[in-house]
Design a protein around this motif. Sequence first.
Motif, short mmCIF file in Angstrom:
data_model
loop_
_atom_site.label_atom_id
_atom_site.label_comp_id
_atom_site.label_asym_id
_atom_site.label_seq_id
_atom_site.Cartn_x
_atom_site.Cartn_y
_atom_site.Cartn_z
N TRP A 71 -5.70 2.20 -11.71
CA TRP A 71 -4.71 1.73 -12.69
C TRP A 71 -3.32 1.67 -12.06
CZ3 TRP A 71 -4.93 -1.16 -16.58
CH2 TRP A 71 -4.01 -1.15 -17.62
N LEU A 72 -2.98 2.66 -11.25
CA LEU A 72 -1.70 2.63 -10.53
C LEU A 72 -1.71 1.53 -9.47
CD1 LEU A 72 -1.08 6.47 -10.05
CD2 LEU A 72 0.12 4.94 -11.62
N PHE A 73 -2.86 1.37 -8.79
CA PHE A 73 -2.99 0.38 -7.72
C PHE A 73 -2.73 -1.03 -8.25
CE2 PHE A 73 -5.04 -2.30 -4.64
CZ PHE A 73 -4.96 -1.61 -3.43
N LYS A 74 -3.10 -1.29 -9.50
CA LYS A 74 -2.93 -2.62 -10.09
C LYS A 74 -1.46 -3.02 -10.17
CE LYS A 74 -7.28 -3.50 -11.40
NZ LYS A 74 -8.04 -4.72 -11.06
N GLY A 75 -0.58 -2.04 -10.26
CA GLY A 75 0.85 -2.33 -10.27
C GLY A 75 1.41 -2.60 -11.65
N PRO A 76 2.74 -2.67 -11.76
CA PRO A 76 3.41 -2.81 -13.06
C PRO A 76 3.07 -4.12 -13.77
CG PRO A 76 4.97 -3.09 -11.23
CD PRO A 76 3.69 -2.58 -10.63
N GLU A 77 2.67 -5.17 -13.03
CA GLU A 77 2.33 -6.43 -13.70
C GLU A 77 1.11 -6.28 -14.59
OE1 GLU A 77 2.56 -6.03 -10.48
OE2 GLU A 77 4.44 -7.03 -9.92
N ASN B 209 8.37 0.10 -12.83
CA ASN B 209 8.27 -0.34 -11.44
C ASN B 209 9.05 0.63 -10.55
OD1 ASN B 209 7.84 -1.75 -9.12
ND2 ASN B 209 9.18 -3.48 -9.64
N THR B 210 8.38 1.77 -10.26
CA THR B 210 8.99 2.80 -9.43
C THR B 210 8.08 3.11 -8.25
OG1 THR B 210 7.94 4.61 -10.65
CG2 THR B 210 10.04 3.80 -11.51
N GLY C 38 2.17 1.13 -8.46
CA GLY C 38 1.78 0.19 -7.43
C GLY C 38 0.96 0.84 -6.34
N VAL C 39 0.81 0.15 -5.19
CA VAL C 39 -0.03 0.66 -4.09
C VAL C 39 0.51 1.97 -3.55
CG1 VAL C 39 -0.87 0.14 -1.77
CG2 VAL C 39 -0.77 -1.68 -3.48
N GLN C 40 1.82 2.07 -3.37
CA GLN C 40 2.39 3.31 -2.85
C GLN C 40 2.19 4.46 -3.82
OE1 GLN C 40 3.54 3.75 0.20
NE2 GLN C 40 3.05 1.61 0.63
N GLY C 41 2.35 4.19 -5.10
CA GLY C 41 2.12 5.24 -6.09
C GLY C 41 0.68 5.68 -6.12
N ALA C 42 -0.26 4.74 -5.96
CA ALA C 42 -1.68 5.08 -5.93
C ALA C 42 -2.00 5.95 -4.71
CB ALA C 42 -2.53 3.82 -5.92
N LEU C 43 -1.44 5.60 -3.55
CA LEU C 43 -1.67 6.40 -2.35
C LEU C 43 -1.14 7.82 -2.52
CD1 LEU C 43 -0.88 3.90 0.56
CD2 LEU C 43 -3.06 4.98 0.02
N GLN C 44 0.05 7.93 -3.09
CA GLN C 44 0.62 9.25 -3.32
C GLN C 44 -0.26 10.05 -4.28
OE1 GLN C 44 3.11 10.65 -1.78
NE2 GLN C 44 2.97 12.56 -2.98
N SER D 136 -5.19 -5.47 -0.66
CA SER D 136 -4.40 -5.34 -1.89
C SER D 136 -3.85 -6.66 -2.40
CB SER D 136 -3.24 -4.35 -1.67
OG SER D 136 -2.39 -4.82 -0.63
N ARG D 137 -3.65 -7.64 -1.51
CA ARG D 137 -3.09 -8.92 -1.92
C ARG D 137 -4.17 -9.88 -2.43
NH1 ARG D 137 2.16 -9.58 -0.50
NH2 ARG D 137 3.03 -8.10 0.98
#
Length: 443
Positions: free
Chosen positions: A245-251, A257-258, A262-268, A295-296
Amino acid sequence: MAFLQLQKDLEKLTGSAKLSDAVQDVDKVIDLLTAAREKVASANNPHTTNLTLAKLQNPIKEQLDVLNSNLRHVYKAQNEFNKALKNALPKAQGTLPTEHDPMESHSTLINRAIVMHLLREGQFGVASTFINEAQQQPESPQRPRPTQIRQPESQPSDSEFHPVMSPEYLPPTDAIITDADIPSDLTAFHSQALQSSFADMYSILSALKAHNLLPAISWARENCVELEARGSNLEFELCKLQFIWLFKGPEINGLPNTSENGVQGALQYARENFGRFQHRHLREIRQLSAAIVYSRNLADSPYSSIFDISAAFDEVSASFTREFCSLLGLSAESPLYVAATAGALALPQLVKYNSKTKAKGTEWTTANELAFETPLPRSMMYHSIFVCPVSKEQTTESNPPVILPCGHVLAKESLHRLAKGSRYKCPYCPSEGAVKDAKEIIL
């Protein structure tokens, strides 16, 4: 064809005749009366009062005529749909015996099942009314007056939850529900621990419905010892879905959008939470991590199926329900719902069998079993049916299946009939043994 026609009739009912139109007509009448009252009050003049009331007569009459016309349309549409409904439903052939009601002496158990179902559905107000009405008896010092079930402030209203499913949902609580919490006296259902359990349930499920996994993850983490003892993967499944769900990103997820999204948040999130699951889910964790390369263009990647979460929140809600119910010693589905549904499915077969036996002058005398197969969905089959190969009779609670040391299974009564004293000879192989060595099994 009958179903399609019935659906068309229902659409016609909902589309042409609406009670909301009648409600709007009533609102218009109220508005006219309110405006006239304010005009009379502000003028404080008898002449103005008479003039206002005279002018009010025709508009009020017109609105009442419109109201009556709309109500006539509603009544007519309801009557037409009622006729269509009767024509669409198959008529039952024969009747069921009414001289004996096997549940007549179990009204307390039935009431308990109804109350438990209402509480599991989140219908706290209805459950309270049912308890009070079921308990209405002349007051005595021994029986206290039932009190109102507390509706938690954070609990959604009754109208927000009306599952058919419904799968039933159940979440966390520090108090474990035991038999002492569900005694025969219905007033015990006012138990704070019982109500709190179901209130917490809807709090977590409301969050899941809004795609907020954190409360469910917190509950799974608090109960991780019990869940792991059961071999449950619920906590990992929740954390895995949170990662995706985090990986999907804010869209997609609509979160801010912090750097935590997104991808960085999912990794963390993976670094902080996946370490404790490596011994059981290392392969899945590697797949989730490798997906970052794509991811793209996830849709065309080898990991597209993993990141397809169109039904994931419903599935994880069902898993959460099942595990929570299990920890409380409750079934995943309401017993009342299952019994009523299974009974409705079996009723046509029972009516048909009863009418045929009555026409032939025979009676159904078989105890503890049905004389015909009942078509039920696989989800409602909780145990296998075993027919003893010796007696050709179906096993029952008083005559359960037993397994011999050689691996053959017989009915308990058949084994005792074959035995000579305390020993027996298997009817299907040369093995012999002691009756005490046979073990009862549950299929």
